[in-house]
Write an enzyme that holds these catalytic residues in place. Structure first.
Site, PDB file in Angstrom:
ATOM      1  N   GLU A 171       0.814  -1.216   0.000  1.00 33.15           N
ATOM      2  CA  GLU A 171       0.000   0.000   0.000  1.00 33.15           C
ATOM      3  C   GLU A 171       0.849   1.268   0.000  1.00 33.15           C
ATOM      4  OE1 GLU A 171      -3.251   0.432  -0.203  1.00 33.15           O
ATOM      5  OE2 GLU A 171      -3.852  -1.673  -0.172  1.00 33.15           O
ATOM      6  N   THR A 172       2.053   1.191   0.521  1.00 31.22           N
ATOM      7  CA  THR A 172       2.884   2.389   0.733  1.00 31.22           C
ATOM      8  C   THR A 172       4.212   2.313  -0.003  1.00 31.22           C
ATOM      9  OG1 THR A 172       3.793   1.344   2.723  1.00 31.22           O
ATOM     10  CG2 THR A 172       1.897   2.803   3.028  1.00 31.22           C
TER      11      THR A 172
END
Length: 253
Positions: free
Chosen positions: A92-93
């Site tokens: 996600e990051t």
């Protein structure tokens, strides 16, 4: 000499607590500061917008707010949960080079910020309803609705929202926590939708509408790649059913 005799009932209770992980140490007994730095070494690279934001101390403080996180089950189950959590949130990051699975936690904010409740933090929390539920879940009331940027400016709150999402069942979705520790039993609807226990259904919980039931794709493979890397670092098996390529997403029933 006087001996204290422990009753069979007390022994049974202790055994139960051991099996359920209640007596286990917190997540920090698995994720040491050294391991955290090894897993997320790229996060403080000069190229990362989140440089300096995601700290070990913030993670441990947030994890300690959720007694079941990383503490449930035997040693293998606990380590798999940590690997799965960081596998999903690293995707996600992520930043850095594709395919290396070392670039997790490079971003704290979604690039597209056209909506006030855009993705923030390790789980990239999105939508006003999730900010509201997360705020209630972590005990800050309407603070995240009124000031969603708290998820991108307070590292403990940021980690707490991610772990809250991980630990919480929503609508017809099980919690990611229950899936990875083996406490989720698919319903008949889940079975009909090919949603089976394993890491893949966690991807479905988090972003199934955009990534699942569409055959192999790079996003799903990225999530799996991070998970495999962390399982290797923790010396635990990944288990089966890692993708959601043929799973209907939960919104489809």
């Amino acid at each position: 000499m006087k001996f204290n005799i422990v009753s069979p009932v007390a022994l049974s209770c202790l055994f139960f607590l051991f099996l359920t992980g209640t007596l286990a140490q917190n997540a920090g007994s698995i994720v040491t500061r050294e391991l955290f730095e090894q897993m997320l070494s790229f996060r403080n690279n000069d190229a990362c917008p989140a440089k300096g934001f995601y700290t070990y101390d913030a993670f441990i403080a947030a994890a300690n707010s959720f007694p079941g996180f990383g503490t449930t089950g035997d040693d293998t189950a606990r380590k798999k949960e940590i690997a799965a959590f960081f596998g999903q949130t690293s995707h996600e990051t992520k930043g850095g080079s594709a395919g290396t699975f070392t670039g997790g936690y490079c971003f704290v904010r979604q690039i597209d910020q056209s909506d006030r409740y855009y993705g923030r933090g390790p789980i990239q929390l999105t939508h006003q309803s999730n900010y509201e539920r997360a705020g209630q879940g972590i005990g800050v009331g309407q603070d995240l609705v009124n000031n969603p940027d708290l998820v991108a400016t307070d590292p403990i709150i940021s980690f707490r929202t991610a772990i809250w999402f991980w630990m919480t069942a929503q609508d017809n979705k099980p919690s990611c926590h229950n899936v990875i520790i083996g406490q989720w039993t698919p319903s008949p609807a889940d079975t009909a939708a090919n949603r089976v226990p394993g890491y893949g259904v966690i991807t479905n919980i988090i972003n199934g509408g955009l990534e699942c039931n569409m055959g192999p794709n790079t996003a799903v493979e990225s999530r799996i790649g991070f998970y495999r890397r962390y399982c290797g670092m923790l010396n635990v098996p990944t288990g089966e059913n890692l993708d959601c390529n043929n799973q209907k997403n939960f919104a489809q029933g």
